[in-house]
Scaffold this active site. Structure first.
Site, PDB file in Angstrom:
ATOM      1  CB  CYS A 129     -15.821  23.237   9.781  1.00  0.00           C
ATOM      2  SG  CYS A 129     -14.993  21.535   9.918  1.00  0.00           S
ATOM      3  CG  LEU A 130     -18.223  19.932   4.884  1.00  0.00           C
ATOM      4  CD1 LEU A 130     -18.091  19.222   4.122  1.00  0.00           C
ATOM      5  CD2 LEU A 130     -19.722  20.615   4.767  1.00  0.00           C
ATOM      6  CD  GLN A 176     -14.138  17.306   7.743  1.00  0.00           C
ATOM      7  OE1 GLN A 176     -13.249  17.344   6.961  1.00  0.00           O
ATOM      8  NE2 GLN A 176     -14.832  18.281   7.990  1.00  0.00           N
ATOM      9  N   GLY A 198     -13.738  20.687   0.498  1.00  0.00           N
ATOM     10  CA  GLY A 198     -12.695  19.707   0.935  1.00  0.00           C
ATOM     11  C   GLY A 198     -13.265  18.678   2.184  1.00  0.00           C
ATOM     12  CG  HIS A 246     -10.487  18.388   9.558  1.00  0.00           C
ATOM     13  ND1 HIS A 246     -11.326  18.457  10.807  1.00  0.00           N
ATOM     14  CD2 HIS A 246     -10.803  19.298   8.616  1.00  0.00           C
ATOM     15  CE1 HIS A 246     -12.295  19.255  10.420  1.00  0.00           C
ATOM     16  NE2 HIS A 246     -11.941  19.838   9.192  1.00  0.00           N
ATOM     17  CG  HIS A 275     -10.505  23.766   7.030  1.00  0.00           C
ATOM     18  ND1 HIS A 275     -11.288  24.910   7.847  1.00  0.00           N
ATOM     19  CD2 HIS A 275     -11.237  22.597   7.075  1.00  0.00           C
ATOM     20  CE1 HIS A 275     -12.402  24.126   8.313  1.00  0.00           C
ATOM     21  NE2 HIS A 275     -12.341  22.774   7.588  1.00  0.00           N
ATOM     22  CD  GLU A 276     -10.600  19.996   4.248  1.00  0.00           C
ATOM     23  OE1 GLU A 276     -10.674  18.781   4.933  1.00  0.00           O
ATOM     24  OE2 GLU A 276     -11.499  20.587   4.180  1.00  0.00           O
TER      25      GLU A 276
END
Length: 187
Positions: free
Chosen positions: A98-99, A51, A46, A144, A140-141
């Site tokens: 997490c990216l 991000q 995701g 953000h 999670h997304e």
């Protein structure tokens, strides 16, 4: 389509609420296509618009290990309802990455079920009921888009380990990014 640089913890766009999308146009389609390509290159399951430095309420997912929705999709202007999480501390089976906090993984207790309401790329509303890891990905997304990274939700001792990782990696300040397919920083 293009792979986009991914912002790292400390970049202001990651730490403030994202704005509502009002234009469903060619620019939005291009951004979403680029986000999918970036997710593949990272690799990830995701990716939220903040991000990649865009403060808009958009995230994409690419997760085949579920039957509740298409294996990839986009959520624009999402709303998310979650069931209460189970009480207790998380264990290692609940580790996330997490990216925007690349190469690190920490355990976080999340809700087992989620209900997502959002718009698709054409502005049409849709709804998904998710469970398990897919529900975790959506949570999670969605975080953000509220200016939260998963490390902001960690409890002791995981939060201390994340703070140490942030200091060790020199993160927590504006201007840091990494490039999927070029830099070796995947989570």
């Amino acid at each position: 389509m293009s792979v986009l640089p991914i912002t790292i913890c400390g970049e202001p766009v990651l730490h403030r609420p994202a704005a509502t999308v009002t234009e469903f146009d060619a620019d939005l389609r291009q951004l979403v296509d680029d986000m999918f390509e970036t997710t593949v290159a990272a690799p990830g399951v995701g990716l939220a618009a903040p991000q990649v430095g865009v403060g808009k309420r958009i995230f994409v997912w690419m997760y085949e290990d579920q039957d509740e929705a298409p294996s990839q999709g986009v959520a624009i202007n999402p709303e998310l309802w979650i069931s209460p999480p189970d009480p207790g501390l998380p264990d290692e089976s609940e580790e996330e990455g997490c990216l925007s906090f690349p190469g690190e993984r920490f355990a976080l207790r999340r809700s087992e079920r989620a209900l997502l309401r959002a718009q698709d790329i054409d502005g049409n509303p849709f709804e998904i009921q998710a469970s398990g890891w897919f529900a975790r990905i959506l949570q999670h997304e969605f975080d953000h888009l509220s200016g939260l990274l998963y490390v902001d939700r960690l409890v002791h001792p995981e939060n201390r380990a994340a703070q140490k990782a942030e200091r060790r990696n020199g993160w927590g300040k504006p201007g840091l990014t990494w490039m999927p397919g070029v830099d070796n920083l995947e989570s």
